[in-house]
Design a protein around this motif. Structure first.
Motif, PDB file in Angstrom:
ATOM      1  N   SER A  80       7.801  -5.879  -1.960  1.00 52.48           N
ATOM      2  CA  SER A  80       8.294  -4.553  -2.332  1.00 52.48           C
ATOM      3  C   SER A  80       9.800  -4.504  -2.123  1.00 52.48           C
ATOM      4  N   LEU A 118       7.130  -3.160  -6.916  1.00 52.12           N
ATOM      5  CA  LEU A 118       6.144  -3.987  -6.225  1.00 52.12           C
ATOM      6  C   LEU A 118       5.731  -5.121  -7.150  1.00 52.12           C
ATOM      7  N   PRO A 126       2.217   3.480  -0.829  1.00 56.12           N
ATOM      8  CA  PRO A 126       3.484   3.156  -0.176  1.00 56.12           C
ATOM      9  C   PRO A 126       3.644   3.923   1.123  1.00 56.12           C
TER      10      PRO A 126
END
Length: 209
Positions: free
Chosen positions: A20, A30, A111
């Motif tokens: 990431s 990502l 995330p």
């Protein structure tokens, strides 16, 4: 008896990494990759020079290496032919890649903020390594690939994977997702067909009788 072969793929088996990084607008990118190896507190990453991940890493000089378990194979495969770059090379177009700015949503992953770096972590990954870039240089004469050296500045590990009373990962409990000749493996078994292998026209092995 050995046979001399002009091997088309030298990809004998390495752990999959979801790397990431942060895009210029601050959003998260990502990408799955598996050209990675570690020594001490540093890791060497091999990636295409034109990739959005390479651009972000060179600009931001930081990333997170998220290590998925074999149970995450479907999520990783959903990312296989996606790119965060609007400008695609003819090679990627030929392989069937498509532009996708929302990689986390496309993979159905979550995330979460990091502690030290600006790039986010993948909540579902049992191991997450926050890293800083310390070196980058061309990997080949045509500068098609870049070798990045990063240093791990903070490691996050699921509690159940830590050997009690130590700072070590339980090697028996940790079942990493492995990519071998562009196919997914876990625990020594092939998990499911890979979109990447299909795009690269990797021949399927014939099961032993």
């Amino acid at each position: 008896m050995h046979q001399v072969v002009d091997l088309k793929v030298l990809y004998f088996g390495t752990p999959v990494v979801l790397i990431s990084t942060r895009n210029p607008d601050g959003s998260a990118n990502l990408a799955p990759m598996s050209s990675a190896w570690w020594l001490g507190d540093q890791c060497m990453l091999g990636m295409g020079t034109s990739s959005q991940t390479t651009r972000n890493l060179l600009r931001e000089r930081e990333c997170v290496l998220n290590l998925p378990s074999s149970a995450m194979v479907e999520a990783v495969d959903r990312l296989a032919l996606l790119t965060g770059s609007r400008e695609m090379t003819p090679h990627r177009i030929e392989k069937g890649y498509r532009y996708e700015p929302e990689k986390f949503g496309a993979a159905d992953l979550t995330p979460v903020p990091s502690d030290v770096v600006g790039a986010v972590r993948v909540a579902e990954c049992p191991i997450q390594l926050e890293c800083e870039l310390i070196d980058a240089r061309p990997f080949d004469e045509g500068n098609r690939a870049t070798a990045h050296t990063v240093r791990v500045v903070r490691a996050h590990v699921e509690e159940e994977l830590i050997v009690g009373g130590t700072d070590h990962v339980d090697s028996l409990g940790w079942d990493p997702l492995i990519m071998k000749f562009c196919e997914f493996f876990g625990g020594g078994d092939q998990l499911q067909p890979s979109r990447l292998a299909k795009a690269w026209r990797i021949p399927q092995a014939t099961p032993a009788r």
